[in-house]
Design an enzyme around this catalytic site. Sequence first.
Site, short mmCIF file in Angstrom:
data_model
loop_
_atom_site.label_atom_id
_atom_site.label_comp_id
_atom_site.label_asym_id
_atom_site.label_seq_id
_atom_site.Cartn_x
_atom_site.Cartn_y
_atom_site.Cartn_z
N CYS A 105 41.96 82.03 -33.96
CA CYS A 105 41.37 81.59 -35.46
C CYS A 105 42.14 82.55 -36.55
O CYS A 105 42.05 82.38 -37.68
CB CYS A 105 40.19 81.28 -35.63
SG CYS A 105 39.35 80.11 -34.51
N HIS B 212 38.37 82.15 -43.23
CA HIS B 212 38.28 81.15 -41.90
C HIS B 212 36.97 80.44 -42.05
O HIS B 212 35.83 80.92 -42.34
CB HIS B 212 38.17 81.83 -40.57
CG HIS B 212 37.96 81.17 -39.47
ND1 HIS B 212 38.66 80.19 -39.32
CD2 HIS B 212 37.25 81.39 -38.36
CE1 HIS B 212 38.21 79.48 -38.09
NE2 HIS B 212 37.59 80.31 -37.57
N ASN C 174 34.99 73.94 -37.95
CA ASN C 174 35.90 75.08 -37.66
C ASN C 174 37.06 74.43 -36.83
O ASN C 174 36.91 73.71 -35.83
CB ASN C 174 35.16 75.79 -36.73
CG ASN C 174 35.97 77.08 -36.25
OD1 ASN C 174 37.11 76.89 -36.56
ND2 ASN C 174 35.35 78.26 -35.66
O1 UT7 Z 1 36.42 80.29 -34.92
C1 UT7 Z 1 35.60 81.00 -33.75
C2 UT7 Z 1 34.45 81.55 -34.40
N1 UT7 Z 1 33.26 81.35 -33.98
C3 UT7 Z 1 32.11 81.24 -34.66
O2 UT7 Z 1 32.40 81.56 -36.04
C4 UT7 Z 1 30.64 80.94 -34.43
C5 UT7 Z 1 29.86 82.06 -34.74
N2 UT7 Z 1 28.48 81.77 -34.42
C6 UT7 Z 1 27.78 80.78 -35.00
O3 UT7 Z 1 28.22 80.39 -35.80
C7 UT7 Z 1 26.53 80.68 -34.77
O4 UT7 Z 1 25.92 81.58 -33.80
C8 UT7 Z 1 26.02 79.25 -34.15
C9 UT7 Z 1 26.09 78.05 -35.49
C10 UT7 Z 1 26.85 78.91 -33.05
C11 UT7 Z 1 24.41 79.23 -33.64
O5 UT7 Z 1 23.67 79.66 -34.71
P1 UT7 Z 1 22.57 80.74 -34.49
O6 UT7 Z 1 21.77 80.97 -35.64
O7 UT7 Z 1 23.31 81.94 -34.02
O8 UT7 Z 1 21.95 80.03 -33.47
P2 UT7 Z 1 21.37 80.68 -32.04
O9 UT7 Z 1 22.36 80.60 -31.04
O10 UT7 Z 1 20.53 81.90 -32.03
O11 UT7 Z 1 20.12 79.52 -31.55
C12 UT7 Z 1 18.93 79.26 -32.12
C13 UT7 Z 1 18.32 78.28 -31.62
C14 UT7 Z 1 18.12 78.23 -30.07
O12 UT7 Z 1 17.02 77.54 -29.45
P3 UT7 Z 1 15.87 78.40 -29.19
O13 UT7 Z 1 16.37 79.21 -28.04
O14 UT7 Z 1 15.32 79.43 -30.53
O15 UT7 Z 1 14.73 77.54 -28.95
C15 UT7 Z 1 19.29 77.33 -29.57
O16 UT7 Z 1 19.26 76.50 -28.40
O17 UT7 Z 1 19.00 77.02 -32.02
C16 UT7 Z 1 19.26 76.20 -30.83
N3 UT7 Z 1 20.47 75.49 -31.02
C17 UT7 Z 1 20.48 74.32 -31.71
N4 UT7 Z 1 19.51 73.33 -32.08
C18 UT7 Z 1 19.81 72.22 -32.69
C19 UT7 Z 1 21.74 75.59 -30.76
N5 UT7 Z 1 22.60 74.69 -31.02
C20 UT7 Z 1 21.77 73.90 -31.55
C21 UT7 Z 1 22.34 72.76 -32.30
N6 UT7 Z 1 21.03 71.88 -32.73
N7 UT7 Z 1 23.41 72.22 -32.32
#
Ligand code: UT7
Length: 323
Positions: A113, A250, A280
Amino acid sequence: MINAKIIGTGAYVPEKVYDNAYMESIVDTNDEWITRRTGIKERHIAADDEYTTDLAIKAAQRAVENAGISAEELDLIILATVTPDYFTPACACIVQKVIGAVNAAAFDYNAACSAFVTGITIAKQFIVSGTYKNILVICADVLSKATDYKDRATCVLFGDAAGAAVVAASEEPGILTTDLGSDGDLSITCLAYKEDEEENAKRVSGEKNTIWMAGQAVMKFAVKAMADASNRVIEKAGLTWDDIDLVVPHQANYRIVDSAIKRMGVDKDKVYLTLHKYGNTSASCIPVALSEAEANGRIKKGDKIILVGFGGGLTWGAALLEW
Ligand code: UT7
């Protein structure tokens, strides 16, 4: 003194759209979660028979037209992708042939990216050394073909797009300063030939050639990397944030952008966002947004613009432009 300047931009996104309602129909997610945690509402998805070079060719033709030059005047085409049509030939060579850039050398490169800033940095070196006059930098990906649509943590994030820019020799200021960096790790992976059971096991679908990401770790890295790299390019140019008219980051996640700009001390009004519409799209996020900002009249001659990205590798890059 020869300067390197962006003299034309172009973008292309495929027609098909996956909105958040569609994502709800394929994985256990909902519009509220996606909007609150990412800011994404829709992503554009390539047709089954539409590949990286199909998107790249359209963006390239638009950039060349916007630059007011002919394809024959291009000396070099460099194309960044993590989803190439072939391992060989390079996508850049396919684009070179189709657009009729008969005098251009061509190669692909991979900086995930961060690749648009990497690409204009490469282009600048060839231009200020007097080697080439007109260089086409293209970033194109069909991430949808490498997305694990069983993994709700990644599939809601990605879309497909291509963005391109012509970087040319100029007497006017253009690409003032750039800053590139890398901190190699396996926070974002997509396996190629390597057999790696540990990596495969991380994928919800178990499909080898799909993207996996340690989201939280990447988010933490991204905020600091974007703010620090932007500060460095401004400092190198002897300017301050007050001199900056626009930031084109980005477009991975609204929360990352928001935290990064708070760290930079930049007003939200100075940030150009497209992530709600496209998600993204890897390296093309920045040139697509730049092209759109120019077309919308959001950029005027003389503006000072920060481009800043981060991504797989891990990598980061920032550039300070005078438009
Ligand atoms: O260009 C490449 C670079 N990549 C990025 O910039 C991505 C960087 N990371 C992110 O954007 C974020 O980490 C995400 C959007 C991928 C995830 O957000 P987060 O606030 O870090 O969530 P998390 O991974 O800590 O997950 C929180 C909860 C989890 O459930 P529990 O364990 O708390 O019960 C996940 O299973 O949200 C859950 N979860 C979802 N729930 C509903 C993860 N994805 C989803 C979803 N819908 N799509």
